[in-house]
Design a protein around this motif. Structure first.
Motif, PDB file in Angstrom:
ATOM      1  N   ASP A 318      24.288   5.861   4.143  1.00  0.00           N
ATOM      2  CA  ASP A 318      22.952   5.908   4.729  1.00  0.00           C
ATOM      3  C   ASP A 318      22.674   7.157   5.552  1.00  0.00           C
ATOM      4  O   ASP A 318      21.519   7.570   5.672  1.00  0.00           O
ATOM      5  CB  ASP A 318      22.733   4.679   5.625  1.00  0.00           C
ATOM      6  CG  ASP A 318      22.836   3.376   4.859  1.00  0.00           C
ATOM      7  OD1 ASP A 318      22.650   3.401   3.630  1.00  0.00           O
ATOM      8  OD2 ASP A 318      23.119   2.335   5.488  1.00  0.00           O
ATOM      9  N   VAL A 319      23.708   7.731   6.138  1.00  0.00           N
ATOM     10  CA  VAL A 319      23.509   8.887   7.022  1.00  0.00           C
ATOM     11  C   VAL A 319      23.992  10.176   6.381  1.00  0.00           C
ATOM     12  O   VAL A 319      23.261  11.158   6.295  1.00  0.00           O
ATOM     13  CB  VAL A 319      24.222   8.665   8.383  1.00  0.00           C
ATOM     14  CG1 VAL A 319      23.956   9.852   9.306  1.00  0.00           C
ATOM     15  CG2 VAL A 319      23.752   7.373   9.033  1.00  0.00           C
ATOM     16  N   VAL A 320      25.236  10.181   5.897  1.00  0.00           N
ATOM     17  CA  VAL A 320      25.797  11.401   5.297  1.00  0.00           C
ATOM     18  C   VAL A 320      25.214  11.639   3.907  1.00  0.00           C
ATOM     19  O   VAL A 320      24.839  12.758   3.565  1.00  0.00           O
ATOM     20  CB  VAL A 320      27.344  11.310   5.224  1.00  0.00           C
ATOM     21  CG1 VAL A 320      27.922  12.541   4.534  1.00  0.00           C
ATOM     22  CG2 VAL A 320      27.936  11.158   6.621  1.00  0.00           C
ATOM     23  N   GLY A 321      25.159  10.580   3.098  1.00  0.00           N
ATOM     24  CA  GLY A 321      24.737  10.743   1.707  1.00  0.00           C
ATOM     25  C   GLY A 321      25.898  11.139   0.820  1.00  0.00           C
ATOM     26  O   GLY A 321      25.747  11.917  -0.125  1.00  0.00           O
ATOM     27  N   ALA A 322      27.093  10.576   1.098  1.00  0.00           N
ATOM     28  CA  ALA A 322      28.312  10.938   0.370  1.00  0.00           C
ATOM     29  C   ALA A 322      28.435  10.152  -0.934  1.00  0.00           C
ATOM     30  O   ALA A 322      29.441   9.508  -1.214  1.00  0.00           O
ATOM     31  CB  ALA A 322      29.525  10.696   1.260  1.00  0.00           C
ATOM     32  N   VAL A 323      27.372  10.218  -1.728  1.00  0.00           N
ATOM     33  CA  VAL A 323      27.298   9.503  -3.003  1.00  0.00           C
ATOM     34  C   VAL A 323      26.543  10.388  -3.991  1.00  0.00           C
ATOM     35  O   VAL A 323      25.803  11.287  -3.590  1.00  0.00           O
ATOM     36  CB  VAL A 323      26.543   8.158  -2.851  1.00  0.00           C
ATOM     37  CG1 VAL A 323      27.370   7.165  -2.062  1.00  0.00           C
ATOM     38  CG2 VAL A 323      25.186   8.357  -2.200  1.00  0.00           C
ATOM     39  N   PRO A 324      26.723  10.152  -5.297  1.00  0.00           N
ATOM     40  CA  PRO A 324      25.879  10.882  -6.247  1.00  0.00           C
ATOM     41  C   PRO A 324      24.402  10.630  -5.935  1.00  0.00           C
ATOM     42  O   PRO A 324      24.029   9.521  -5.556  1.00  0.00           O
ATOM     43  CB  PRO A 324      26.278  10.282  -7.599  1.00  0.00           C
ATOM     44  CG  PRO A 324      27.648   9.710  -7.376  1.00  0.00           C
ATOM     45  CD  PRO A 324      27.677   9.242  -5.953  1.00  0.00           C
ATOM     46  N   ASN A 325      23.579  11.643  -6.062  1.00  0.00           N
ATOM     47  CA  ASN A 325      22.152  11.549  -5.747  1.00  0.00           C
ATOM     48  C   ASN A 325      21.905  11.033  -4.330  1.00  0.00           C
ATOM     49  O   ASN A 325      21.347   9.943  -4.127  1.00  0.00           O
ATOM     50  CB  ASN A 325      21.433  10.638  -6.760  1.00  0.00           C
ATOM     51  CG  ASN A 325      21.646  11.087  -8.186  1.00  0.00           C
ATOM     52  OD1 ASN A 325      21.468  12.266  -8.503  1.00  0.00           O
ATOM     53  ND2 ASN A 325      22.073  10.174  -9.040  1.00  0.00           N
ATOM     54  N   PRO A 326      22.328  11.786  -3.312  1.00  0.00           N
ATOM     55  CA  PRO A 326      22.146  11.354  -1.922  1.00  0.00           C
ATOM     56  C   PRO A 326      20.680  11.091  -1.613  1.00  0.00           C
ATOM     57  O   PRO A 326      19.778  11.768  -2.137  1.00  0.00           O
ATOM     58  CB  PRO A 326      22.652  12.557  -1.105  1.00  0.00           C
ATOM     59  CG  PRO A 326      23.503  13.347  -2.043  1.00  0.00           C
ATOM     60  CD  PRO A 326      22.938  13.123  -3.409  1.00  0.00           C
ATOM     61  N   GLY A 327      20.429  10.088  -0.776  1.00  0.00           N
ATOM     62  CA  GLY A 327      19.064   9.761  -0.386  1.00  0.00           C
ATOM     63  C   GLY A 327      18.379  10.925   0.312  1.00  0.00           C
ATOM     64  O   GLY A 327      19.035  11.743   0.960  1.00  0.00           O
ATOM     65  N   PRO A 328      17.051  11.029   0.189  1.00  0.00           N
ATOM     66  CA  PRO A 328      16.324  12.181   0.742  1.00  0.00           C
ATOM     67  C   PRO A 328      16.411  12.308   2.253  1.00  0.00           C
ATOM     68  O   PRO A 328      16.238  13.394   2.799  1.00  0.00           O
ATOM     69  CB  PRO A 328      14.881  11.938   0.294  1.00  0.00           C
ATOM     70  CG  PRO A 328      14.794  10.455   0.010  1.00  0.00           C
ATOM     71  CD  PRO A 328      16.153  10.066  -0.474  1.00  0.00           C
ATOM     72  N   ASP A 329      16.678  11.226   2.961  1.00  0.00           N
ATOM     73  CA  ASP A 329      16.758  11.273   4.422  1.00  0.00           C
ATOM     74  C   ASP A 329      18.184  11.430   4.940  1.00  0.00           C
ATOM     75  O   ASP A 329      18.408  11.433   6.145  1.00  0.00           O
ATOM     76  CB  ASP A 329      16.141  10.011   5.032  1.00  0.00           C
ATOM     77  CG  ASP A 329      14.640   9.929   4.763  1.00  0.00           C
ATOM     78  OD1 ASP A 329      13.999  10.994   4.712  1.00  0.00           O
ATOM     79  OD2 ASP A 329      14.130   8.806   4.600  1.00  0.00           O
TER      80      ASP A 329
END
Length: 408
Positions: A318-329
């Motif tokens: 939710d914060v870092v975005g350490a996944v494929p296709n990180p969230g825009p925020d």
């Protein structure tokens, strides 16, 4: 003071000067909603009043490398939560003086200052601490841990006492308490912004990458042709900005909380050894505490391990975005950092290049040295086997919490 003035460093330290740094940082960490000067001042005042309601029996100085008021929610390694809980659970008998932002120690010397008794508690990566306390290297054999779940599983495991914590106490005067758990990869600079997404370790061959303080991490990088360059954490950003290095070996949470994301293009999830931002204590200080407060320290450490197990997994998504296709925020989403997740086949290929299981000779000297330091156990093999007692695809949330010191 304007009601909704946004917080800045000058305002933060003005409030800290009035209510105390620890109370102000705890207030900032606990604050819900946008952090404003007036809101923080009010929360810091209330926190200070609550903390000063009783007189402590012991005041412990806690040095946290790199941890500051600006990155409180990016990496949930639990230091402030732990400090606050120690005070609560001891009914004020323990007072924690929390000093972050490298103000009293940095990633490389927090462990030394703790061993010397300058500070009582510290937080830094085990890898950077390994220079002054070599037994930390035992966590850093390439591909010893197949997942973050396996890391948590080992730290809860009763055998972690004999294999890891007891030698740390005996050899280095360090009582290892708990740790956040991630696995390291290569964070690539802007040179790779227009390059295809990395899908194999061969695409990284020949790149020049910053390496941390661990000696074992360098062995793995050399075997994968990743050209480890020892650069201090503080100089890594400039090195990436100026193109002096192609990338940096670290974990994704660290890249985000150290404000590295603006100079990155790809986060390559190699998962090749531990990234463990841990909290530990001078063991002589721990042993001087009465037994009831020793129990408080251990129970709070147990709770903090569960806190990181729960909260860090959320923060990574939710914060870092350490996944494929990180969230825009997310941090990665805002900075257009692409996350390169390698296939199981490619990870196995990397493992065959550098792990002691497939390429044992480069590791023999360290394996023998660490086994001697542990009292003759083959610590690599023991930890390797423990890490595989759970299925490889076990979710971090499904790892059972165990009081490692009670069942040893």
């Amino acid at each position: 003071m304007a009601k909704d003035t946004p917080i800045d460093r000058r305002g933060f330290f003005r409030i800290a000067g009035r209510y105390g740094l620890t109370s102000t940082v705890i207030a900032a960490a606990s604050f819900a909603g946008p952090l404003t000067l007036s809101g923080l001042a009010r929360a810091a005042s209330q926190t200070a009043d609550a903390r000063n309601a009783s007189s402590p029996l012991y005041t412990l100085k806690f040095g946290a490398a790199g941890f500051n008021e600006e990155n409180l929610k990016i990496q949930e390694s639990g230091q402030l939560w732990f400090a606050q809980e120690l005070e609560k659970r001891s009914n004020g008998a323990l007072r924690i003086e929390f000093i972050g932002s490298n103000a009293i120690c940095n990633q490389l010397d927090c462990v030394k200052k703790t061993q010397q008794g300058i500070i009582d508690l510290f937080s830094a990566s085990t890898q950077n601490s390994a220079g002054a306390a070599p037994y930390y290297n035992v966590l850093d054999f390439a591909y010893m841990f197949p997942s973050r779940a396996a890391q948590h599983y080992f730290l809860y495991h009763p055998k972690s006492e004999k294999l890891f914590r007891e030698p740390m106490r005996k050899r280095h005067n360090i009582q290892f308490l708990y740790s956040h758990c991630e696995l390291r990869g290569i964070m690539l600079g802007k040179k790779f912004a227009d390059a295809p997404l990395i899908t194999s370790v061969e695409q990284l061959a020949g790149t020049k990458n910053r390496v941390t303080g661990t000696q074992l991490g360098r062995i793995a990088m050399q075997l994968m042709n990743l050209n480890p360059v020892p650069i201090s954490w503080e100089e890594t950003l400039d090195g990436l900005k100026q193109g002096l290095i192609d990338g940096a070996e670290t974990w994704m949470g660290a890249a985000a909380y150290a404000n590295m994301a603006p100079v990155l293009s790809q986060a390559v999830d190699l998962k090749f050894f531990c990234g463990t931002e841990h909290t530990a204590m001078n063991n002589k200080t721990f042993e001087k505490l009465p037994s009831n407060l020793q129990d408080v320290v251990m129970e709070t450490s147990f709770a903090a391990q569960q806190y990181t197990q729960r909260e860090q997994e959320k923060a990574l998504i939710d914060v870092v975005g350490a996944v494929p296709n990180p969230g825009p925020d997310t941090v990665f989403g805002k900075n257009k950092v692409r996350v390169a997740t390698l296939s199981d086949a490619e990870i196995l290929k990397a493992e065959k290049m550098c792990s002691p299981e497939y390429n044992p000779k480069p590791w023999e000297e360290w394996r023998e040295r660490l086994s001697k330091m542990s009292g003759g156990q083959d610590v690599y093999k023991e930890i390797f086997d423990i890490a595989r007692e759970i299925p490889k695809n076990t979710a971090v949330a499904d790892v059972q919490a165990r009081r490692w010191w009670q069942t040893a």
